[in-house]
Design an enzyme around this catalytic site. Structure first.
Site, short mmCIF file in Angstrom:
data_model
loop_
_atom_site.label_atom_id
_atom_site.label_comp_id
_atom_site.label_asym_id
_atom_site.label_seq_id
_atom_site.Cartn_x
_atom_site.Cartn_y
_atom_site.Cartn_z
N GLU A 76 1.50 3.05 11.51
CA GLU A 76 0.56 3.30 10.41
C GLU A 76 -0.89 3.10 10.86
OE1 GLU A 76 0.85 4.67 7.55
OE2 GLU A 76 3.01 4.91 7.70
N TYR A 121 -3.63 1.11 1.14
CA TYR A 121 -2.70 2.15 1.59
C TYR A 121 -1.74 1.63 2.66
CZ TYR A 121 -0.79 5.77 4.43
OH TYR A 121 0.10 6.51 5.16
N ASP A 143 -3.26 8.02 0.11
CA ASP A 143 -4.31 8.27 1.11
C ASP A 143 -4.78 9.71 0.88
OD1 ASP A 143 -2.24 9.79 2.04
OD2 ASP A 143 -2.41 9.14 4.12
#
Ligand code: SF4
Length: 392
Positions: free
Chosen positions: A40, A123, A141
């Site tokens: 991520e 997020y 996002d």
């Protein structure tokens, strides 16, 4: 916005499509909080194809949180080198150290603890906690916002705070409570593969029958364009010393924003070199050679020698809103000058240290010029001061 039985159908359609068509990505093969977290962070502002080789190299060297926490920062940055946005790597390591110190080496399960880690925003926390631990948190996002804006025909600037908040509420209400991790990944996958910024492929979309923008024929017009921040032009000049063994001199990563260059000139060079190893660089204007000459003189101190500044092809580079033009100058010398904190490296192989793409481009420009049969673009002789090499 689908509701009731329509919502159940909508979730089923998207999840079935995801199970069937999801891309085979390395971080999806073994769901582990550390791997999900690493992917991520790497995927922020970066394309999947660019991330994959970095992700694999990084995991090989730092297979778990402890290995990352204990590594020298220089090595972490070196393995990140080329991926850009280097604060991500610095924060990743700081977070790894906090996870070891406070959470026994395992990524925390609570939202509060996750948000307290460096580099983890709403997020990223929602993505990691839902995928790795099945927490019921919906991601939002730019990618997911675009999908939602089209599904619900939302107009205007999606980043406007109230609109963003409304999109988060929509994302929350659509979230599949049985498998939130897969749901979030399915929304992201839809945005990345079919509901793309340009030319959404509505004919292949598993939820096309619930999409307001498609019904209205405005899918390609959404989201509406935001006013972009105007680009700021930045001009720099870099000194590329090259000795008889084709070694060059790089300055150590600057530690502060201001006054970090050896001439005492406060400028934005530290930001632009991403606080990594870099060529002696100075902000310049229309006539970069004399400005760089003055900078090099100030950097080298009292002993005087005369060098040629040999211009290589200028380099263009963009960092966020800055549009950078950098003029590299080769300074050929028998031995490299001594500069506090600087070290010598082979110009054609800077892989042993962490450098930014800007520095990489400057090195490539000077190497290309050396290989070319063309005369230097410009040559200026500047009296600069040098000492014998004592660098590595
Ligand atoms: S129908 Fe088209 S615009 Fe709507 S969600 Fe699917 S791909 Fe996006």
């Amino acid at each position: 916005m689908p509701k009731g039985s329509e919502l159940a159908r909508f979730r089923k359609q998207l999840l079935t499509w995801f199970q069937q068509f999801q891309r085979d990505l390395p971080w999806r093969r073994d769901i582990d909080p550390y791997r999900v977290w690493l992917s991520e962070i790497m995927l922020q502002q970066t394309r999947v194809a660019a991330v994959i080789p970095y992700y694999e190299r990084f995991l090989e060297r730092f297979p778990d949180v402890r290995a990352l926490a204990e590594a020298p920062q220089e090595e972490v940055l070196r393995l990140w080198s080329g991926l850009g946005y280097y604060s991500r790597a610095r924060n990743l390591q700081k977070a790894a150290q906090a996870i070891v110190a406070k959470h026994g080496g395992t990524f925390p399960k609570s939202l509060e603890d996750a948000l307290a880690l460096p580099g983890i925003g709403a997020y990223t926390a929602a993505a990691i906690l839902s995928i790795a631990y099945g927490k019921e948190l919906a991601v939002l996002d730019g990618n997911v916002a675009r999908v939602l804006a089209r599904l619900c025909a939302v107009r205007g600037d999606l980043r406007a705070p109230k609109r963003w908040q409304a999109l988060q509420e929509r994302a929350d209400s659509l979230l599949d409570h049985e498998s939130p991790g897969n749901w979030n990944q399915a929304m992201m996958e839809l945005g990345a593969t079919l509901c793309t910024p340009r030319s959404p492929q509505c004919l292949l979309c598993p939820v096309a029958d619930a999409c307001e923008a498609r019904k209205l024929g405005i899918a390609e017009l959404l989201p509406e364009k935001r006013r972009k921040r105007e680009a700021v032009a930045v001009v720099l000049a870099a000194a590329v010393f090259v000795d008889a063994k084709e070694r060059t001199l790089l300055l150590a990563p600057p530690t502060s924003e201001k006054g970090a260059n050896p001439a005492g000139v406060a400028d934005h060079v530290p930001t632009l070199v991403s606080k990594m190893w870099h060529f002696p660089t100075v902000s310049a204007s229309e006539d970069p050679a004399p400005e760089l000459g003055r900078f090099v003189r100030a950097m080298l101190g009292k002993r005087a020698l005369t060098f040629d500044l040999e211009a290589a092809e200028k380099v263009r580079h963009a960092v966020t809103y800055r549009d950078i033009t950098i003029f590299p100058f080769r300074i050929s010398c028998k031995t490299l000058p001594q500069v506090a904190g600087a070290e010598a490296f082979p110009l054609d192989d800077l892989s042993s240290i962490a450098i930014s793409n800007l520095t990489r481009k400057v090195a490539a420009s000077v190497l290309a010029q050396a290989r070319s049969t063309k005369r230097p673009l410009h040559r200026v002789t500047v009296a600069v001061r040098a000492a014998s090499a004592g660098n590595r």
